[in-house]
Write a protein that holds these residues in place. Structure first.
Motif, short mmCIF file in Angstrom:
data_model
loop_
_atom_site.label_atom_id
_atom_site.label_comp_id
_atom_site.label_asym_id
_atom_site.label_seq_id
_atom_site.Cartn_x
_atom_site.Cartn_y
_atom_site.Cartn_z
N LEU A 24 0.83 -1.21 0.00
CA LEU A 24 0.00 0.00 0.00
C LEU A 24 0.86 1.26 0.00
O LEU A 24 0.66 2.16 -0.83
CB LEU A 24 -0.94 -0.01 1.20
CG LEU A 24 -1.82 1.22 1.38
CD1 LEU A 24 -2.76 1.40 0.20
CD2 LEU A 24 -2.61 1.11 2.68
N GLU A 25 1.82 1.34 0.90
CA GLU A 25 2.64 2.55 1.00
C GLU A 25 3.50 2.77 -0.24
O GLU A 25 3.56 3.90 -0.76
CB GLU A 25 3.53 2.48 2.25
CG GLU A 25 2.74 2.63 3.54
CD GLU A 25 3.58 2.41 4.78
OE1 GLU A 25 4.78 2.02 4.66
OE2 GLU A 25 3.05 2.63 5.89
N MET A 28 1.15 3.69 -3.21
CA MET A 28 0.65 5.07 -3.12
C MET A 28 1.76 6.09 -3.40
O MET A 28 1.51 7.13 -4.00
CB MET A 28 0.00 5.33 -1.76
CG MET A 28 -1.31 4.58 -1.55
SD MET A 28 -2.57 4.90 -2.82
CE MET A 28 -2.97 6.60 -2.44
N ARG A 32 1.54 8.98 -6.22
CA ARG A 32 1.80 10.40 -5.96
C ARG A 32 2.88 10.94 -6.91
O ARG A 32 2.74 12.03 -7.45
CB ARG A 32 2.21 10.63 -4.51
CG ARG A 32 1.06 10.56 -3.53
CD ARG A 32 1.44 11.00 -2.13
NE ARG A 32 2.48 10.16 -1.53
CZ ARG A 32 2.26 9.02 -0.88
NH1 ARG A 32 1.01 8.58 -0.73
NH2 ARG A 32 3.24 8.33 -0.37
N HIS A 59 -4.98 2.09 -8.71
CA HIS A 59 -5.43 2.85 -7.55
C HIS A 59 -6.55 2.11 -6.82
O HIS A 59 -6.57 2.05 -5.58
CB HIS A 59 -5.87 4.26 -7.97
CG HIS A 59 -6.15 5.15 -6.81
ND1 HIS A 59 -7.33 5.84 -6.69
CD2 HIS A 59 -5.42 5.46 -5.71
CE1 HIS A 59 -7.30 6.55 -5.56
NE2 HIS A 59 -6.16 6.33 -4.95
N LEU A 62 -5.12 -0.64 -4.72
CA LEU A 62 -4.53 -0.13 -3.47
C LEU A 62 -5.62 0.24 -2.46
O LEU A 62 -5.46 -0.03 -1.27
CB LEU A 62 -3.64 1.08 -3.77
CG LEU A 62 -2.41 0.80 -4.62
CD1 LEU A 62 -1.69 2.09 -4.95
CD2 LEU A 62 -1.47 -0.19 -3.95
N LYS A 66 -6.16 -1.20 1.29
CA LYS A 66 -6.33 -0.28 2.42
C LYS A 66 -7.59 -0.61 3.21
O LYS A 66 -7.58 -0.66 4.44
CB LYS A 66 -6.39 1.16 1.92
CG LYS A 66 -6.51 2.19 3.01
CD LYS A 66 -6.54 3.59 2.42
CE LYS A 66 -6.66 4.63 3.53
NZ LYS A 66 -6.68 5.98 2.98
#
Length: 95
Positions: A24-25, A28, A32, A59, A62, A66
């Motif tokens: 996830l991190e 993301m 970004r 997206h 992800l 989350k």
């Protein structure tokens, strides 16, 4: 994206919490960075880093991870639905 994909390939069908968090991190972070590059290219009137449907789908993947982490569930590894293993580099089924 490299960390995200490596973690997915190293994970079992149901990912451990630390693996899912890493996916996830890093995913993301990739999103970004991609958005920042797309904004800069758009400001320069350059057709680079366009938002393609695969980025949108990534997206959603992800966000699913989350949500599963938030609910305390063990997120499933989305590579379970991947067809990459059944294809070679020219896009046809390998035998």
């Amino acid at each position: 994206i490299g960390v995200c994909m490596k973690t997915l390939y190293d994970s079992d069908l149901f990912m451990e919490r630390n693996q899912a968090t890493k996916v996830l991190e890093s995913g993301m972070h990739y999103m970004r960075c991609y958005a920042k590059l797309a904004s800069k290219a758009h400001a320069l009137h350059r057709p680079l880093w366009v938002y393609k449907p695969k980025i949108h789908y990534f997206h959603h993947i992800l966000l699913q991870i989350k949500d599963e982490l938030y609910r305390g569930a063990k997120p499933y590894n989305v590579l379970a639905f991947s067809c990459a293993m059944a294809e070679d580099f020219i896009g046809r089924a390998s035998l």
